[in-house]
Design an enzyme around this catalytic site. Structure first.
Site, PDB file in Angstrom:
ATOM      1  N   GLY A  61       0.755  -1.242   0.000  1.00 34.26           N
ATOM      2  CA  GLY A  61       0.000   0.000   0.000  1.00 34.26           C
ATOM      3  C   GLY A  61       0.786   1.293   0.000  1.00 34.26           C
ATOM      4  N   TRP A  63       2.352   2.985  -2.396  1.00 33.45           N
ATOM      5  CA  TRP A  63       2.001   3.909  -3.488  1.00 33.45           C
ATOM      6  C   TRP A  63       0.609   4.505  -3.264  1.00 33.45           C
ATOM      7  CZ3 TRP A  63       3.796   2.964  -9.171  1.00 33.45           C
ATOM      8  CH2 TRP A  63       5.197   2.901  -9.208  1.00 33.45           C
ATOM      9  N   ASP A  81      -5.472  -5.365  -5.697  1.00 39.02           N
ATOM     10  CA  ASP A  81      -4.452  -6.410  -5.602  1.00 39.02           C
ATOM     11  C   ASP A  81      -5.135  -7.741  -5.337  1.00 39.02           C
ATOM     12  OD1 ASP A  81      -2.055  -8.015  -4.817  1.00 39.02           O
ATOM     13  OD2 ASP A  81      -1.090  -6.055  -4.747  1.00 39.02           O
ATOM     14  N   ASP A  97      -8.690 -10.169  -9.000  1.00 42.00           N
ATOM     15  CA  ASP A  97      -8.032 -10.104 -10.301  1.00 42.00           C
ATOM     16  C   ASP A  97      -8.868  -9.231 -11.228  1.00 42.00           C
ATOM     17  OD1 ASP A  97      -6.949 -10.541 -12.814  1.00 42.00           O
ATOM     18  OD2 ASP A  97      -6.795 -12.714 -12.583  1.00 42.00           O
ATOM     19  N   LYS A 162       5.844  -0.311 -14.285  1.00 42.13           N
ATOM     20  CA  LYS A 162       7.175  -0.903 -14.136  1.00 42.13           C
ATOM     21  C   LYS A 162       7.464  -1.835 -15.315  1.00 42.13           C
ATOM     22  CE  LYS A 162       8.489  -2.648 -10.165  1.00 42.13           C
ATOM     23  NZ  LYS A 162       8.622  -3.583  -9.010  1.00 42.13           N
TER      24      LYS A 162
END
EC number: 2.1.1.166
Length: 210
Positions: A61, A63, A81, A97, A162
């Protein structure tokens, strides 16, 4: 008692001597990764009061925590998540998901059906240590994040993801350059020196079909 591997012992030594771990603890952040986002935000001005944010792969958590502080009470932050995540002030947590339609619609409902200003993805697979395995897995997650961003971002929205360079990297960047007015590659100082991670920052979303 099981013996620690050399790699796990090295990770622990690095972790406890890490200045960003210490700073995160001092400032009450959940993870050292927050300083990566902080640097990206300082460079690219990602957030403003009232911003709506989706944080993919959010646990634990850090971010989401930073984003909530930046967008204020008038903004919205949704943390998504598959892992459980403890509640945070100003953050709505959805576990599941996002490829599951029920989870996706729960996410949209949580943000009031509005278009999103910023999509964040610090998602990474469980690393095996084999680059030939890890890099394609990471790229797959990045592709999923991009697909979701294209579904929810509003005009001029921003996307942070990322990446690890390798197969599919150049094609991914080319896709981003078509979808965003500006695209930059960033390597935050808080990224570990041994990490090959890099962050793509897309700003000025203009749509998927240009």
């Amino acid at each position: 008692m099981a013996k620690r591997s050399r790699s796990s012992g090295r990770w622990l030594a690095e972790h406890f001597s890490d200045e960003y771990v210490r700073l995160a603890q001092e400032k009450g952040y959940r993870s050292r990764a927050v300083f990566k986002l902080m640097e990206l935000d300082e460079h690219d001005r990602l957030f403003a009061p009232g911003t709506t944010v989706i944080d993919l792969g959010a646990a634990p958590g850090g971010w989401s925590q930073y984003a909530a502080r930046r967008v204020g009470a008038s903004g919205r932050v949704l943390a998504l998540d598959m892992l459980p995540m403890e509640p945070l002030p100003g953050v709505t947590v959805v576990q599941g998901d996002f490829l599951d339609d029920a989870v996706f619609h729960a996410m949209l409902e949580a943000i009031g059906g509005r278009r999103v200003d910023v999509v964040l993805s610090d998602m990474a697979p469980n690393m095996s240590g084999n680059r030939n395995v890890d890099q394609p897995r990471s790229m797959y997650l990045a592709e999923l994040a991009f697909d979701l961003a294209e579904r929810v971002l509003g005009p001029k929205g921003s996307f942070v993801v990322k990446l690890f360079q390798g197969e599919g990297f150049q094609e991914y960047v080319a896709r981003a350059r078509k979808a965003f007015g500006s695209v930059g590659m960033r390597k935050p100082k808080a990224s570990r020196a041994r990490s090959a991670e890099i962050y793509l920052v897309g700003k000025g979303y203009r749509g998927a079909d240009r």
